[in-house]
Design a protein around this motif. Sequence first.
Motif, PDB file in Angstrom:
ATOM      1  N   PHE A  83       0.840  -1.202   0.000  1.00 31.42           N
ATOM      2  CA  PHE A  83       0.000   0.000   0.000  1.00 31.42           C
ATOM      3  C   PHE A  83       0.871   1.247   0.000  1.00 31.42           C
ATOM      4  O   PHE A  83       0.638   2.198  -0.754  1.00 31.42           O
ATOM      5  N   ARG A  84       1.893   1.257   0.822  1.00 30.60           N
ATOM      6  CA  ARG A  84       2.800   2.422   0.878  1.00 30.60           C
ATOM      7  C   ARG A  84       3.530   2.616  -0.448  1.00 30.60           C
ATOM      8  O   ARG A  84       3.773   3.747  -0.877  1.00 30.60           O
ATOM      9  N   LYS A  85       3.874   1.514  -1.104  1.00 30.88           N
ATOM     10  CA  LYS A  85       4.614   1.606  -2.371  1.00 30.88           C
ATOM     11  C   LYS A  85       3.723   2.039  -3.541  1.00 30.88           C
ATOM     12  O   LYS A  85       4.169   2.738  -4.446  1.00 30.88           O
ATOM     13  N   LEU A  86       2.459   1.617  -3.518  1.00 35.12           N
ATOM     14  CA  LEU A  86       1.598   1.770  -4.692  1.00 35.12           C
ATOM     15  C   LEU A  86       0.594   2.918  -4.617  1.00 35.12           C
ATOM     16  O   LEU A  86       0.006   3.278  -5.635  1.00 35.12           O
ATOM     17  N   ARG A  87       0.383   3.490  -3.450  1.00 37.78           N
ATOM     18  CA  ARG A  87      -0.724   4.441  -3.316  1.00 37.78           C
ATOM     19  C   ARG A  87      -0.561   5.728  -4.119  1.00 37.78           C
ATOM     20  O   ARG A  87      -1.522   6.456  -4.330  1.00 37.78           O
ATOM     21  N   ASN A  89       0.200   5.633  -7.220  1.00 41.25           N
ATOM     22  CA  ASN A  89      -0.074   5.203  -8.594  1.00 41.25           C
ATOM     23  C   ASN A  89      -1.571   5.319  -8.875  1.00 41.25           C
ATOM     24  O   ASN A  89      -2.386   4.600  -8.284  1.00 41.25           O
ATOM     25  N   ASP A  90      -1.947   6.200  -9.795  1.00 37.52           N
ATOM     26  CA  ASP A  90      -3.368   6.407 -10.071  1.00 37.52           C
ATOM     27  C   ASP A  90      -3.973   5.347 -10.991  1.00 37.52           C
ATOM     28  O   ASP A  90      -5.120   5.473 -11.429  1.00 37.52           O
ATOM     29  N   ASN A  91      -3.219   4.292 -11.273  1.00 40.03           N
ATOM     30  CA  ASN A  91      -3.772   3.151 -12.011  1.00 40.03           C
ATOM     31  C   ASN A  91      -4.499   2.184 -11.084  1.00 40.03           C
ATOM     32  O   ASN A  91      -5.076   1.194 -11.543  1.00 40.03           O
ATOM     33  N   PHE A  92      -4.440   2.461  -9.775  1.00 38.63           N
ATOM     34  CA  PHE A  92      -5.098   1.607  -8.795  1.00 38.63           C
ATOM     35  C   PHE A  92      -6.056   2.418  -7.930  1.00 38.63           C
ATOM     36  O   PHE A  92      -5.870   3.614  -7.720  1.00 38.63           O
ATOM     37  N   TYR A  93      -7.069   1.707  -7.439  1.00 39.17           N
ATOM     38  CA  TYR A  93      -7.900   2.212  -6.348  1.00 39.17           C
ATOM     39  C   TYR A  93      -7.556   1.395  -5.115  1.00 39.17           C
ATOM     40  O   TYR A  93      -7.051   0.274  -5.221  1.00 39.17           O
ATOM     41  N   PHE A  94      -7.849   1.955  -3.953  1.00 39.48           N
ATOM     42  CA  PHE A  94      -7.503   1.272  -2.708  1.00 39.48           C
ATOM     43  C   PHE A  94      -8.694   1.272  -1.753  1.00 39.48           C
ATOM     44  O   PHE A  94      -9.377   2.277  -1.580  1.00 39.48           O
ATOM     45  N   LEU A  95      -8.922   0.120  -1.156  1.00 38.13           N
ATOM     46  CA  LEU A  95      -9.939  -0.036  -0.126  1.00 38.13           C
ATOM     47  C   LEU A  95      -9.184  -0.288   1.172  1.00 38.13           C
ATOM     48  O   LEU A  95      -8.521  -1.315   1.311  1.00 38.13           O
ATOM     49  N   LEU A 109     -12.813   3.909   0.152  1.00 36.56           N
ATOM     50  CA  LEU A 109     -12.398   3.579  -1.210  1.00 36.56           C
ATOM     51  C   LEU A 109     -11.886   4.860  -1.838  1.00 36.56           C
ATOM     52  O   LEU A 109     -12.610   5.860  -1.917  1.00 36.56           O
ATOM     53  N   ALA A 110     -10.622   4.863  -2.270  1.00 36.56           N
ATOM     54  CA  ALA A 110     -10.016   6.074  -2.813  1.00 36.56           C
ATOM     55  C   ALA A 110      -9.118   5.735  -3.989  1.00 36.56           C
ATOM     56  O   ALA A 110      -8.606   4.619  -4.109  1.00 36.56           O
ATOM     57  N   LYS A 111      -8.923   6.719  -4.848  1.00 36.44           N
ATOM     58  CA  LYS A 111      -8.078   6.531  -6.032  1.00 36.44           C
ATOM     59  C   LYS A 111      -6.633   6.845  -5.688  1.00 36.44           C
ATOM     60  O   LYS A 111      -6.339   7.823  -4.998  1.00 36.44           O
ATOM     61  N   GLY A 112      -5.714   6.017  -6.176  1.00 35.08           N
ATOM     62  CA  GLY A 112      -4.302   6.266  -5.963  1.00 35.08           C
ATOM     63  C   GLY A 112      -3.856   7.533  -6.678  1.00 35.08           C
ATOM     64  O   GLY A 112      -4.522   8.020  -7.592  1.00 35.08           O
ATOM     65  N   GLY A 113      -2.721   8.063  -6.241  1.00 33.11           N
ATOM     66  CA  GLY A 113      -2.223   9.277  -6.870  1.00 33.11           C
ATOM     67  C   GLY A 113      -1.488  10.184  -5.915  1.00 33.11           C
ATOM     68  O   GLY A 113      -1.046  11.276  -6.298  1.00 33.11           O
TER      69      GLY A 113
END
Length: 275
Positions: A83-87, A89-95, A109-113
């Motif tokens: 999560f810390r590495k990828l958040r 990146n706006d190609n992912f959403y995170f729950l 639920l939020a969009k990465g970026g």
Amino acid sequence: MKRITAIFLSVLVLSCGLMQAQGKKEDIVQVTISTKKDKLIDVQNKTVKVVLGGDDLCSLALRDAVKNSWWLSPYEFCGMEDFRKLRSNDNFYFLYMVTRDDGINYLRLAKGGSDDIDSMLEAVTFPFCPSDGFTGREGSYMPALLDIMQEYVERSLSDGFKNVSTMVTKMPKDGLKLIFDEYDLGPVDGKTRGKCLEGRIYDSTDAADAIHYGTADTAVGYTIFPVNASTGVCYKMLLDARTHDLYYFRKHKIASPEDKGFLKKDIRTLTKGAE
């Protein structure tokens, strides 16, 4: 002669004005204002990373609920390190779970970026469980809460993102059985219990089973509040056991250790005209 000169000058001024206006028109830069709906329009096509904190009961319950109830988009599970590495990146959403000072864990639920989780573009945040103690019963209700969140996002993609309380729908007047877990009842006096709750109070197993197995024509009360704290907030809901429709959604500030659960006014409102 003077008249001809005046006409000539008028035409000249008009021509210069038109040329100036045309020049200004060509210099105009079109600005597109993106709404929240525009920015989140790809949520159903992007992978949602479901962040699990570890092997605690809350994370395990969330994992099982997602496996059985997540339909909005593709999903994958990940740990806090990923999560810390990828958040950003706006190609992912995170729950992921968010703990607030009010004693409640919220699922967001939020969009990465962004590296800052508070700066990530939020699609929805919903109360999930107490932050100071997982009672174990929450696992039965989690699929219903996930359904509410997903339906909210799906509806918002066409109608625009508004307050999540817009998910409350009108409760059927006839044929709906109400079930309340004793755990969810706050300081309700004996008169109200006798008049409004007779035959509607069940133990935790019966109430949780109703929503777990999707009992038809039944609505189940559910509350989320800090287990041990004497301050914070209490969320109160009434959920359709089969469809997961949200019939009631309120919250109040906790003023004392006993001030948790459905209050007298909630019970009177919910049982008015009910079967």
